[in-house]
Design an enzyme around this catalytic site. Structure first.
Site, PDB file in Angstrom:
ATOM      1  CB  SER A 124     -33.155   0.626 -38.940  1.00 57.33           C
ATOM      2  OG  SER A 124     -31.936   1.097 -39.253  1.00 57.33           O
ATOM      3  CE1 TYR A 148     -31.585   0.826 -33.077  1.00 58.89           C
ATOM      4  CE2 TYR A 148     -30.317   0.801 -35.120  1.00 58.89           C
ATOM      5  CZ  TYR A 148     -31.415   1.292 -34.565  1.00 58.89           C
ATOM      6  OH  TYR A 148     -32.420   2.023 -34.918  1.00 58.89           O
ATOM      7  CE  LYS A 152     -34.941  -0.189 -34.376  1.00 56.09           C
ATOM      8  NZ  LYS A 152     -36.216   0.160 -33.800  1.00 56.09           N
TER       9      LYS A 152
HETATM   10  P1  NAD Z   1     -35.593   8.733 -29.635  1.00 57.46           P
HETATM   11  O1  NAD Z   1     -34.534   7.899 -28.679  1.00 57.46           O
HETATM   12  O2  NAD Z   1     -35.505  10.050 -29.909  1.00 57.46           O
HETATM   13  O3  NAD Z   1     -36.936   8.268 -29.444  1.00 57.46           O
HETATM   14  C1  NAD Z   1     -37.355   6.960 -28.487  1.00 57.46           C
HETATM   15  C2  NAD Z   1     -38.230   7.192 -27.461  1.00 57.46           C
HETATM   16  O4  NAD Z   1     -38.692   5.993 -27.243  1.00 57.46           O
HETATM   17  C3  NAD Z   1     -37.680   8.135 -26.603  1.00 57.46           C
HETATM   18  O5  NAD Z   1     -38.547   9.169 -25.996  1.00 57.46           O
HETATM   19  C4  NAD Z   1     -37.627   7.054 -25.364  1.00 57.46           C
HETATM   20  O6  NAD Z   1     -37.698   7.746 -24.067  1.00 57.46           O
HETATM   21  C5  NAD Z   1     -38.620   6.129 -25.476  1.00 57.46           C
HETATM   22  N1  NAD Z   1     -38.447   4.676 -24.937  1.00 57.46           N
HETATM   23  C6  NAD Z   1     -37.138   4.105 -25.225  1.00 57.46           C
HETATM   24  N2  NAD Z   1     -37.543   2.901 -24.619  1.00 57.46           N
HETATM   25  C7  NAD Z   1     -38.608   2.942 -24.154  1.00 57.46           C
HETATM   26  C8  NAD Z   1     -39.589   1.875 -23.318  1.00 57.46           C
HETATM   27  N3  NAD Z   1     -38.956   0.650 -23.065  1.00 57.46           N
HETATM   28  N4  NAD Z   1     -40.757   2.171 -23.072  1.00 57.46           N
HETATM   29  C9  NAD Z   1     -41.280   3.471 -23.382  1.00 57.46           C
HETATM   30  N5  NAD Z   1     -40.602   4.185 -24.121  1.00 57.46           N
HETATM   31  C10 NAD Z   1     -39.247   4.248 -24.430  1.00 57.46           C
HETATM   32  O7  NAD Z   1     -35.435   7.687 -31.160  1.00 57.46           O
HETATM   33  P2  NAD Z   1     -35.895   8.479 -32.605  1.00 57.46           P
HETATM   34  O8  NAD Z   1     -34.475   8.856 -33.099  1.00 57.46           O
HETATM   35  O9  NAD Z   1     -37.027   9.041 -32.449  1.00 57.46           O
HETATM   36  O10 NAD Z   1     -36.023   6.893 -33.086  1.00 57.46           O
HETATM   37  C11 NAD Z   1     -37.377   6.529 -32.868  1.00 57.46           C
HETATM   38  C12 NAD Z   1     -37.516   4.753 -33.564  1.00 57.46           C
HETATM   39  O11 NAD Z   1     -37.019   4.981 -34.861  1.00 57.46           O
HETATM   40  C13 NAD Z   1     -36.349   3.955 -32.694  1.00 57.46           C
HETATM   41  O12 NAD Z   1     -37.029   2.935 -32.776  1.00 57.46           O
HETATM   42  C14 NAD Z   1     -35.296   3.922 -33.482  1.00 57.46           C
HETATM   43  O13 NAD Z   1     -34.528   2.610 -33.368  1.00 57.46           O
HETATM   44  C15 NAD Z   1     -35.729   3.954 -35.076  1.00 57.46           C
HETATM   45  N6  NAD Z   1     -34.618   4.444 -35.977  1.00 57.46           N
HETATM   46  C16 NAD Z   1     -34.070   5.812 -35.708  1.00 57.46           C
HETATM   47  C17 NAD Z   1     -33.130   6.297 -36.752  1.00 57.46           C
HETATM   48  C18 NAD Z   1     -32.460   7.605 -36.482  1.00 57.46           C
HETATM   49  O14 NAD Z   1     -31.432   7.642 -36.912  1.00 57.46           O
HETATM   50  N7  NAD Z   1     -32.947   8.150 -35.635  1.00 57.46           N
HETATM   51  C19 NAD Z   1     -32.867   5.521 -37.884  1.00 57.46           C
HETATM   52  C20 NAD Z   1     -33.558   4.379 -38.031  1.00 57.46           C
HETATM   53  C21 NAD Z   1     -34.643   3.989 -37.216  1.00 57.46           C
HETATM   54  N1  UFG Z   2     -19.887  10.361 -39.264  1.00 62.23           N
HETATM   55  C1  UFG Z   2     -18.746  11.076 -39.176  1.00 62.23           C
HETATM   56  N2  UFG Z   2     -18.493  11.787 -37.931  1.00 62.23           N
HETATM   57  C2  UFG Z   2     -19.461  11.643 -36.810  1.00 62.23           C
HETATM   58  C3  UFG Z   2     -20.535  11.113 -37.191  1.00 62.23           C
HETATM   59  C4  UFG Z   2     -20.762  10.320 -38.265  1.00 62.23           C
HETATM   60  O1  UFG Z   2     -17.945  11.156 -39.999  1.00 62.23           O
HETATM   61  O2  UFG Z   2     -19.098  12.185 -35.757  1.00 62.23           O
HETATM   62  C5  UFG Z   2     -19.970   9.797 -40.537  1.00 62.23           C
HETATM   63  C6  UFG Z   2     -20.468   8.373 -40.640  1.00 62.23           C
HETATM   64  O3  UFG Z   2     -18.982   7.544 -40.658  1.00 62.23           O
HETATM   65  C7  UFG Z   2     -21.266   8.116 -41.863  1.00 62.23           C
HETATM   66  C8  UFG Z   2     -22.139   9.333 -41.722  1.00 62.23           C
HETATM   67  O4  UFG Z   2     -21.484  10.201 -41.200  1.00 62.23           O
HETATM   68  O5  UFG Z   2     -20.560   8.006 -43.073  1.00 62.23           O
HETATM   69  C9  UFG Z   2     -23.587   8.994 -41.241  1.00 62.23           C
HETATM   70  O6  UFG Z   2     -23.529   8.489 -39.895  1.00 62.23           O
HETATM   71  P1  UFG Z   2     -24.736   8.457 -38.537  1.00 62.23           P
HETATM   72  O7  UFG Z   2     -24.045   7.897 -37.425  1.00 62.23           O
HETATM   73  O8  UFG Z   2     -25.168   9.765 -38.603  1.00 62.23           O
HETATM   74  O9  UFG Z   2     -25.512   7.344 -39.526  1.00 62.23           O
HETATM   75  P2  UFG Z   2     -25.279   5.917 -39.809  1.00 62.23           P
HETATM   76  O10 UFG Z   2     -25.505   5.983 -41.274  1.00 62.23           O
HETATM   77  O11 UFG Z   2     -24.197   5.333 -39.352  1.00 62.23           O
HETATM   78  O12 UFG Z   2     -26.628   5.238 -38.927  1.00 62.23           O
HETATM   79  C10 UFG Z   2     -27.927   5.820 -38.939  1.00 62.23           C
HETATM   80  C11 UFG Z   2     -28.533   5.485 -37.397  1.00 62.23           C
HETATM   81  C12 UFG Z   2     -28.523   4.190 -37.451  1.00 62.23           C
HETATM   82  C13 UFG Z   2     -29.407   3.509 -38.495  1.00 62.23           C
HETATM   83  C14 UFG Z   2     -28.759   3.962 -39.815  1.00 62.23           C
HETATM   84  C15 UFG Z   2     -29.687   3.502 -41.227  1.00 62.23           C
HETATM   85  O13 UFG Z   2     -27.471   5.988 -36.528  1.00 62.23           O
HETATM   86  O14 UFG Z   2     -29.508   3.739 -36.018  1.00 62.23           O
HETATM   87  O15 UFG Z   2     -28.559   5.249 -39.860  1.00 62.23           O
HETATM   88  O16 UFG Z   2     -30.796   3.869 -40.973  1.00 62.23           O
HETATM   89  F1  UFG Z   2     -29.632   2.394 -38.553  1.00 62.23           F
END
Ligand code: NAD
Ligand code: UFG
Length: 337
Positions: A124, A148, A152
């Protein structure tokens, strides 16, 4: 190519499975359904025409993982499984380190035992902490401000050391910026449980009438309109990035690190406006205090992925908001089940 996809029932994993099938790969999903529903499988089948094999289980179960790898002739692994809510990680650090760090170590140990040496890991942009400048390149210093993010970063460091000691492995760290959007069919999308932490799912729940208004966290940042700026990337582009990583560097030993972002930054208010235009619905909002731990702005320099992987984010802001709205309006309560 048979690929084990941990967390493949989740938001990014499910979309990636579709793009993998389209590219001729065979995803085999392992997920404990902690944050997803098994009806996701029906939707993948409906859209991609193939129902992936699904193994319900936990990445911390080494015996299960080893047999999943061996019995399915797995050649590589994409590792999405983990917990991802920043706020929750502050309350439950042990759960985050156990799932994200310990879970990854168990997975790598099982891969070693099964002789599978290609891994793509979901990292991330949070590993850049509060970046000194934008756009961000892969060689920027890394840091963490919450459990979190630290999980990572720890995984990145463990995998870096492991790859150094095992030079025949191919390990790719993909640093995602802000994934948004849905499959254009409207069949798959983001289905957060409870109150969404992230901007776009919250905005779309306001537009569909599930929530009254959006709280905009901070309007006094040194940005174009005072609200936070992020690099929002369409989940389909992000998914294609995984396919490109497997195809281009999955067979090259080494440690490969890529930013997956668009290189553009949009403010919270720009996202709200774009969403209103796409949905035709008003999104009422209130300007409130900054959220603890947030940074002002963050966007990627995606040149390295463009050059090495031949991959580029191509979907527009319009597609991000229109596709989100199609999913949300067709499935106001998320996946059935
Ligand atoms: P998500 O929660 O939708 O998907 C994660 C999946 O992993 C879920 O289906 C959950 O049931 C499964 N899971 C969790 N713990 C587990 C375990 N111990 N064993 C088996 N399965 C398990 O999340 P996502 O948004 O699809 O994110 C996927 C990956 O990308 C994550 O590692 C997350 O940290 C990373 N990531 C997400 C974002 C974002 O904004 N969505 C940003 C940066 C990185
Ligand atoms: N925001 C609002 N109101 C809300 C939610 C978010 O104003 O209800 C704003 C936040 O302050 C920020 C922007 O919208 O300025 C984006 O916020 P998000 O929570 O959607 O995303 P972040 O950038 O905080 O974090 C996301 C993921 C993290 C990841 C990061 C970088 O949640 O897991 O992007 O990849 F690490």
């Amino acid at each position: 190519m048979n690929v084990l996809v941990t967390g493949g029932m989740g938001y990014i994993g499910s979309h990636t499975c579709i793009q993998m099938i389209q590219a001729g790969m065979t995803p085999i999903i392992l997920d404990n359904l902690y944050n997803s529903k098994n009806t996701v499988l029906d939707r993948i089948e409906k859209v991609a025409g193939v129902r992936p094999k699904f193994i319900e289980g936990d990445i911390r179960d080494k015996d299960l993982l080893t047999s999943a790898l061996k019995d399915n002739a797995i050649e590589s692994v994409i590792h999405f499984a983990g917990l991802k809510a920043v706020g929750e990680s502050v309350e439950k650090p042990l759960e985050y380190y156990d799932n994200n760090v310990n879970g990854t170590l168990v997975l790598v140990d099982a891969m070693r035992e099964a002789g599978v040496k290609t891994l793509v890991f979901s990292s991330s942009a949070t590993v850049y902490g509060d970046p000194a400048s934008v756009p961000i390149t892969e060689d920027f210093p890394t840091s963490a401000t919450n459990p979190y993010g630290r999980s990572k970063l720890m995984v990145e460091e463990c995998l870096t050391d492991f790859q150094k000691a095992n030079s025949d492995w191919s390990i790719t760290l993909l640093r995602y910026f802000n994934p948004v959007g849905s499959h254009p069919s409207g069949e798959l999308g983001e289905d957060p449980q409870g109150i969404p932490n992230n901007l776009m799912p919250f905005v779309s729940q306001v537009a569909v009438g599930r929530r009254e208004f959006l709280s905009v966290f901070g309007s006094d940042y040194p940005t174009k309109d005072g609200t936070g700026v992020r690099d929002y990337i369409h989940v389909m582009d992000l998914s294609d990035g995984h396919v490109a990583a497997l195809e281009k560097v999955g067979n090259k030993s080494g440690l490969h690190i890529y930013n997956l972002g668009t290189g553009n930054g949009y403010s919270v208010l720009e996202m709200v406006k774009a969403f209103e235009a796409a949905s035709g619905k008003p999104v009422p909002y209130k300007l409130v205090e900054r959220r603890a731990g947030d940074i002002a702005e963050c966007w990627a320099d995606p040149s390295k992925a463009i050059n090495d992987l031949g991959w580029k984010a191509e979907r527009t802001l319009n597609e991000m908001t229109e596709d989100t709205w199609r999913w949300q309006s067709n499935n106001p309560d998320g996946y059935p089940g």
